[in-house]
Design an enzyme around this catalytic site. Structure first.
Site, PDB file in Angstrom:
ATOM      1  N   GLU A  33      -8.440  -6.050  -4.784  1.00  0.00           N
ATOM      2  CA  GLU A  33      -8.216  -7.323  -4.188  1.00  0.00           C
ATOM      3  C   GLU A  33      -7.111  -7.962  -4.846  1.00  0.00           C
ATOM      4  OE1 GLU A  33      -8.871  -8.024  -0.899  1.00  0.00           O
ATOM      5  OE2 GLU A  33     -10.852  -7.853  -1.492  1.00  0.00           O
ATOM      6  N   HIS A  34      -6.030  -8.435  -3.752  1.00  0.00           N
ATOM      7  CA  HIS A  34      -4.709  -8.934  -4.321  1.00  0.00           C
ATOM      8  C   HIS A  34      -4.042  -8.014  -5.351  1.00  0.00           C
ATOM      9  CE1 HIS A  34      -5.415 -13.046  -2.574  1.00  0.00           C
ATOM     10  NE2 HIS A  34      -6.563 -12.885  -3.033  1.00  0.00           N
ATOM     11  N   THR A  35      -4.209  -6.739  -4.984  1.00  0.00           N
ATOM     12  CA  THR A  35      -3.415  -5.735  -5.931  1.00  0.00           C
ATOM     13  C   THR A  35      -2.254  -5.134  -4.853  1.00  0.00           C
ATOM     14  OG1 THR A  35      -5.080  -4.136  -5.203  1.00  0.00           O
ATOM     15  CG2 THR A  35      -5.328  -4.967  -7.396  1.00  0.00           C
ATOM     16  N   SER A  66      -6.502 -13.471  26.806  1.00  0.00           N
ATOM     17  CA  SER A  66      -7.514 -13.273  25.723  1.00  0.00           C
ATOM     18  C   SER A  66      -8.664 -13.583  26.453  1.00  0.00           C
ATOM     19  CB  SER A  66      -7.106 -13.980  24.601  1.00  0.00           C
ATOM     20  OG  SER A  66      -8.227 -14.109  23.571  1.00  0.00           O
ATOM     21  N   GLY A 120     -11.861 -15.764  11.551  1.00  0.00           N
ATOM     22  CA  GLY A 120     -11.983 -16.488  10.317  1.00  0.00           C
ATOM     23  C   GLY A 120     -12.779 -15.921   9.222  1.00  0.00           C
ATOM     24  N   GLY A 122     -12.072 -13.262   7.413  1.00  0.00           N
ATOM     25  CA  GLY A 122     -11.322 -12.408   6.491  1.00  0.00           C
ATOM     26  C   GLY A 122     -11.406 -10.695   6.851  1.00  0.00           C
ATOM     27  N   SER A 125      -8.392  -9.694  11.641  1.00  0.00           N
ATOM     28  CA  SER A 125      -7.873  -9.715  13.070  1.00  0.00           C
ATOM     29  C   SER A 125      -6.387  -9.521  13.231  1.00  0.00           C
ATOM     30  CB  SER A 125      -8.603 -10.807  13.799  1.00  0.00           C
ATOM     31  OG  SER A 125      -8.264 -12.029  13.332  1.00  0.00           O
ATOM     32  N   GLU A 158       4.340  -9.157  10.461  1.00  0.00           N
ATOM     33  CA  GLU A 158       3.538 -10.285   9.899  1.00  0.00           C
ATOM     34  C   GLU A 158       4.525 -11.004   9.008  1.00  0.00           C
ATOM     35  OE1 GLU A 158      -0.602  -9.732   9.845  1.00  0.00           O
ATOM     36  OE2 GLU A 158      -0.743 -11.634   8.685  1.00  0.00           O
ATOM     37  N   ASP A 170      -4.013  -4.337   5.043  1.00  0.00           N
ATOM     38  CA  ASP A 170      -4.879  -4.399   6.371  1.00  0.00           C
ATOM     39  C   ASP A 170      -4.414  -3.610   7.163  1.00  0.00           C
ATOM     40  OD1 ASP A 170      -5.960  -6.450   4.788  1.00  0.00           O
ATOM     41  OD2 ASP A 170      -4.956  -8.107   5.620  1.00  0.00           O
TER      42      ASP A 170
HETATM   43  C1  GLA Z   1      -4.992 -10.509   2.703  1.00  0.00           C
HETATM   44  C2  GLA Z   1      -3.637  -9.766   2.997  1.00  0.00           C
HETATM   45  C3  GLA Z   1      -3.485  -8.368   2.193  1.00  0.00           C
HETATM   46  C4  GLA Z   1      -4.129  -8.415   0.658  1.00  0.00           C
HETATM   47  C5  GLA Z   1      -5.422  -9.169   0.664  1.00  0.00           C
HETATM   48  C6  GLA Z   1      -6.076  -9.502  -0.501  1.00  0.00           C
HETATM   49  O1  GLA Z   1      -5.872  -9.740   3.337  1.00  0.00           O
HETATM   50  O2  GLA Z   1      -3.027  -9.610   4.298  1.00  0.00           O
HETATM   51  O3  GLA Z   1      -2.435  -7.806   2.245  1.00  0.00           O
HETATM   52  O4  GLA Z   1      -3.289  -9.008  -0.018  1.00  0.00           O
HETATM   53  O5  GLA Z   1      -5.299 -10.690   1.477  1.00  0.00           O
HETATM   54  O6  GLA Z   1      -6.344  -8.401  -1.253  1.00  0.00           O
END
Ligand code: GLA
Length: 380
Positions: A33-35, A66, A120, A122, A125, A158, A170
């Site tokens: 995560e957050h890598t 939608s 919402g 995480g 979507s 994005e 993602d």
């Molecule tokens: C969001 C971002 C991803 C990633 C995560 C954290 O989902 O879209 O690129 O950085 O946060 O791991």
């Protein structure tokens, strides 16, 4: 959703049959995560919930409806530019914009959008929207795009069109997911290794129902702190640093920046170790690594919150739980739990009750199957 249902919705709305239908899954991240914006490792899975889009070409402009929000949006796919469309349709418009370079102008379409992704929480979507529209427009232009290429284009959409500075995890998960597997991704090289989920384990999404807040500003702040750490350490990205280098540089680092970098460095190691633990179905190791990830995200990276901590704890004390942690960007959203398949029902009841007792919120617990990435479901 059934293809016939999707065709009916399209016809009801536009009076014509769709010519193409696509699906893109959401994702749940097991660890890492957050890598991804540090050139590091991630291990998400595409899940059996996502977004469906039906489309047929029109003389123009593009008109989308939608079934999630009940509203419609109009733009010209051939001329749309950043800043001209917002809300959910910006992902669709952004893909038409970003695809102009590799495949030329996208045709205008009329289309319907349907989703069964919890909002919402995480599970991406936004990436699913990008990947499903990427598939639609590429198919209508009769162009084949590699799933990785589509993921990179989705990230560009994005970053540059929607204005969110995300990494590539993602989009890679939604585009390159594989049935029955998580995908171990080196986000620097985009090399993927399949990580089969043992048959007796289930991936369970534990949605706190606490909507994510302040995500964009706090996310961008974390990114800058990682860049600040890289520059003091003299590395291109934190992927290139280790704990020894970090400790050596400690005197020159702001204490917050030090902790942010420690999260990224240790999370990369945990993700590599988790790949081995999962392959060996080593539950003790998996539990320790998931716990370590949550603790580090809570204390060093400071992206957890009361509800996510309560959910991780509720999951860990419930039957059959192998391990649990917050998943995704944080500040609300969901936890991921690995649960012995035979205990999934009892797990859900117990985790819901324990979470509700602490927070007074009814959560949603969903067992997810890993599925294949975005694809065309049907074409006339
Ligand atoms: C969001 C971002 C991803 C990633 C995560 C954290 O989902 O879209 O690129 O950085 O946060 O791991």
């Amino acid at each position: 959703m059934e293809i016939s249902q999707l065709q009916c919705a399209h016809e009801e709305h536009y009076g014509v049959q769709p010519t193409v239908i696509a699906f893109a899954p959401g994702r749940i991240n097991l660890i890492g995560e957050h890598t991804d914006y540090n050139g590091g490792f991630v291990m998400p899975a595409a899940i059996d919930r996502g977004i469906w889009v039906t489309a047929s070409v029109t003389d123009g402009p593009t008109s989308l409806w939608s079934s999630i929000t009940g509203d419609g949006v109009t733009f010209d796919a051939r001329t749309v530019e950043p800043g001209s469309v917002d809300g959910w349709a910006s992902y669709a418009a952004g893909m038409a914009w970003v695809l102009r370079d590799p495949i030329g102008n996208c045709p205008n379409i009329v289309g319907t959008v349907h989703s069964n992704l919890p909002m919402g929480s995480g599970v991406s979507s936004s990436a699913a929207m990008e990947m499903v529209f990427g598939q639609i427009w590429a198919a209508l232009a009769d162009k084949k795009l590699d799933p990785k290429q589509l993921a990179i284009l989705g990230q560009k959409c994005e970053n540059k069109f929607v204005g969110v500075n995300c990494g590539v995890m993602d989009q890679m998960a939604s585009s390159c997911g594989r049935e029955g597997n998580a995908v171990f991704i080196d986000t620097r090289t985009l090399e993927i290794q399949l990580a089969p989920i043992p048959k007796d384990l289930s991936i369970v999404l534990c949605d706190t129902k606490k909507p994510r807040a302040l995500t964009d500003s706090a996310y961008n702040e974390r990114r800058s702190q990682c860049e600040a750490a890289s520059s003091v350490l003299g590395v291109k990205e934190l992927r290139d640093a280790n704990m020894e280098m970090l400790l050596d540089a400690k005197p020159n680092l702001d204490p917050i920046v030090f902790r942010r970098a420690r999260h990224v460095i240790t999370e990369n190691s945990r993700t590599l170790e988790f790949q081995i633990a999962l392959a060996n179905n080593d539950r003790e190791a998996m539990q320790a690594l998931l716990r370590g990830s949550h603790t580090s995200l809570r204390d060093d990276y400071e992206v957890s919150c009361f509800e996510l901590d309560a959910m991780a704890e509720a999951a860990l004390t419930s039957p059959g739980c192998v391990g649990a942690r917050m998943t995704g960007a944080g500040f609300g959203g969901a936890c991921v739990a690995l649960v012995e398949t035979q205990w999934v029902l009892e797990f859900g009841e117990s985790a819901s009750a324990a979470y509700k007792a602490k927070t007074d919120i009814d959560p949603e617990i969903i067992a997810c199957k890993p599925v294949k990435g975005a694809h065309i479901l049907w074409q006339a």
